[in-house]
Motif scaffolding. Structure first.
Motif, PDB file in Angstrom:
ATOM      1  N   LEU A 208      -3.021   0.092  -1.520  1.00 40.18           N
ATOM      2  CA  LEU A 208      -1.755   0.814  -1.466  1.00 40.18           C
ATOM      3  C   LEU A 208      -1.441   1.424  -2.831  1.00 40.18           C
ATOM      4  CD1 LEU A 208       0.370  -1.838   0.474  1.00 40.18           C
ATOM      5  CD2 LEU A 208      -1.248  -0.158   1.396  1.00 40.18           C
ATOM      6  N   HIS A 209      -0.934   2.657  -2.820  1.00 37.02           N
ATOM      7  CA  HIS A 209      -0.623   3.321  -4.094  1.00 37.02           C
ATOM      8  C   HIS A 209       0.613   4.206  -3.937  1.00 37.02           C
ATOM      9  CE1 HIS A 209      -1.067   5.590  -7.810  1.00 37.02           C
ATOM     10  NE2 HIS A 209      -1.970   4.722  -8.196  1.00 37.02           N
ATOM     11  N   LYS A 210       1.489   4.166  -4.946  1.00 34.45           N
ATOM     12  CA  LYS A 210       2.775   4.863  -4.839  1.00 34.45           C
ATOM     13  C   LYS A 210       2.641   6.384  -4.858  1.00 34.45           C
ATOM     14  CE  LYS A 210       4.627   2.518  -8.274  1.00 34.45           C
ATOM     15  NZ  LYS A 210       5.617   2.049  -9.276  1.00 34.45           N
ATOM     16  N   SER A 215       2.933   8.541   1.432  1.00 34.83           N
ATOM     17  CA  SER A 215       4.274   8.250   0.922  1.00 34.83           C
ATOM     18  C   SER A 215       5.053   9.548   0.723  1.00 34.83           C
ATOM     19  CB  SER A 215       4.176   7.487  -0.404  1.00 34.83           C
ATOM     20  OG  SER A 215       3.628   6.200  -0.207  1.00 34.83           O
ATOM     21  N   PHE A 216       4.380  10.579   0.247  1.00 35.26           N
ATOM     22  CA  PHE A 216       5.030  11.868   0.044  1.00 35.26           C
ATOM     23  C   PHE A 216       5.607  12.399   1.356  1.00 35.26           C
ATOM     24  CE2 PHE A 216       4.536  16.508   0.416  1.00 35.26           C
ATOM     25  CZ  PHE A 216       5.462  16.924  -0.531  1.00 35.26           C
ATOM     26  N   PRO A 275       9.030   1.774   1.525  1.00 32.21           N
ATOM     27  CA  PRO A 275       8.738   2.334   2.853  1.00 32.21           C
ATOM     28  C   PRO A 275       7.405   3.070   2.913  1.00 32.21           C
ATOM     29  CG  PRO A 275      11.025   2.720   2.256  1.00 32.21           C
ATOM     30  CD  PRO A 275      10.362   2.189   1.041  1.00 32.21           C
ATOM     31  N   GLY A 276       7.114   3.862   1.867  1.00 31.34           N
ATOM     32  CA  GLY A 276       5.846   4.582   1.827  1.00 31.34           C
ATOM     33  C   GLY A 276       4.658   3.652   1.747  1.00 31.34           C
ATOM     34  N   ASN A 322      -5.608  -8.657  -5.593  1.00 27.26           N
ATOM     35  CA  ASN A 322      -5.277  -7.987  -4.326  1.00 27.26           C
ATOM     36  C   ASN A 322      -3.779  -8.092  -4.048  1.00 27.26           C
ATOM     37  OD1 ASN A 322      -5.617  -6.698  -1.892  1.00 27.26           O
ATOM     38  ND2 ASN A 322      -6.078  -8.586  -0.807  1.00 27.26           N
ATOM     39  N   GLN A 323      -3.003  -7.240  -4.762  1.00 25.83           N
ATOM     40  CA  GLN A 323      -1.545  -7.273  -4.620  1.00 25.83           C
ATOM     41  C   GLN A 323      -1.134  -6.121  -3.738  1.00 25.83           C
ATOM     42  OE1 GLN A 323      -0.135  -7.148  -8.635  1.00 25.83           O
ATOM     43  NE2 GLN A 323      -1.328  -8.906  -9.256  1.00 25.83           N
ATOM     44  N   GLU A 324      -0.942  -6.368  -2.463  1.00 31.48           N
ATOM     45  CA  GLU A 324      -0.685  -5.310  -1.487  1.00 31.48           C
ATOM     46  C   GLU A 324       0.765  -4.840  -1.572  1.00 31.48           C
ATOM     47  OE1 GLU A 324      -3.316  -4.304   1.311  1.00 31.48           O
ATOM     48  OE2 GLU A 324      -3.903  -4.517  -0.753  1.00 31.48           O
ATOM     49  N   GLY A 325       1.015  -3.952  -2.520  1.00 32.10           N
ATOM     50  CA  GLY A 325       2.363  -3.370  -2.646  1.00 32.10           C
ATOM     51  C   GLY A 325       3.327  -4.302  -3.295  1.00 32.10           C
TER      52      GLY A 325
END
Length: 325
Positions: A208-210, A215-216, A275-276, A322-325
């Motif tokens: 996951l990546h911001k 997410s956009f 949310p994204g 492994n930090q999922e968000g």
């Protein structure tokens, strides 16, 4: 966490990574080799100063991303079209993708590329912006609250979007694209959290990546709800017109938030990014090691990750997991 500045996209059995004007497409070919193409794409916002201004740059970045995305997707598709031709006994009538050099476009001419992008944008506008307005128009028979109608329209718009993502995520070919999407994110997260870029570290990084395009798109949906609460138009065709006319502004504002999120670890930004990140659990899947290898090849072709780690971490940050968000 300092943004590395690299971004990418999953393609058919591969990944595109972009850093500045340089981009690389790495594809796992049918014979299990990794084909690599390195080229340049000069974005419109980089050619004119006014196009690089806040909000405005988001509009041009979105269009540039679509054009480059179509180009790289066509390149990756060429490998598998040729495989299909061989299996059916057809004679090859075009040059193999790995022989195309000097930035030559593959699979499509510029005119066809422009037409594909234009049709894609029109379909997206029709389905995600115009259709919700039409579906919710009946509410005006029961209430004159513009805020309630705009909120309902936004819920319908997000519902259509989520249903679309959930539906395509069930397709086998799309599942593999989503796995490569996960590999792309894992590579970027690996580097941006101070880890040496290798398969082991990539696999244990978050998918996951911001700064993700998923997410956009969700931010676009949410921002549109706020905008249209303040745009009060009675006539249906005028409401549709305002939705279309506001798209560039909404896209520009959404881009600025994604840009901020990629360079900030503040609690508020992280909360607004949730949310994204949650939606990315649908559009990314855990990749296998062979996909991580492809992602690494694409990154190393356009980005000096060793220099980045030396300048930003100096050997620290080796415990990221492994930090999922």
């Amino acid at each position: 966490m300092k943004s590395s500045g690299i971004g990418g996209q999953a393609v058919l059995e591969g990944i595109m990574m972009k850093n500045g004007d340089a981009y690389a497409v790495a594809v796992r070919t049918p014979d299990n080799q990794i084909a690599l193409k390195v080229d340049e794409y000069h974005m419109f916002s980089g050619k004119r100063k006014w196009a690089g201004l806040p909000v405005i740059r988001g509009v041009f970045n979105f269009v540039d991303s679509m054009v480059l995305g179509m180009r790289t997707l066509a390149y990756s598709a060429d490998f598998f079209e040729e495989e299909s031709e061989e299996e059916s006994g057809k004679e090859k009538n075009k040059e193999s993708p790995d022989k195309k050099e000097q930035g030559e476009e593959t699979g499509m001419g510029k005119a066809a590329m422009a037409m594909t992008v234009a049709v894609s944008i029109l379909l997206a506008v029709g389905i995600f912006m115009v259709l919700p307005v039409v579906l919710v128009s009946f509410l005006r028979k029961f209430t004159q609250s513009s805020a309630l109608i705009a909120l309902t329209e936004g819920v319908v718009r997000i519902g259509i979007f989520l249903a679309y993502v959930a539906l395509i995520s069930r397709m086998e070919d799309i599942k593999r694209v989503f796995m490569y999407h996960g590999a792309e994110h894992k590579c970027i997260n690996c580097v941006e959290h101070g880890l040496e870029l290798n398969v082991e570290n990539v696999m244990k990084s978050s998918r996951l990546h911001k700064r993700c395009g998923t997410s956009f798109l969700l931010i676009v949906m949410l921002v549109s709800v706020v905008f249209f609460m303040f745009v009060q138009v009675e006539t249906l065709w005028l409401r549709i017109l305002t939705r279309i006319c506001f798209i560039p502004l909404i896209a520009g504002v959404s881009y600025e938030f994604i840009r901020l999120a990629g360079n900030s670890d503040s609690g508020l930004v992280n909360l607004l990014s949730k949310p994204g990140l949650c939606l990315q659990r649908l559009t990314t899947k855990e990749p296998d090691e062979s996909m991580a290898q492809v992602a690494i090849v694409a990154v190393e072709a356009v980005f000096d990750w060793r220099k980045y780690l030396e300048e930003n971490f100096k050997g620290a940050g080796q415990e990221y997991g492994n930090q999922e968000g």
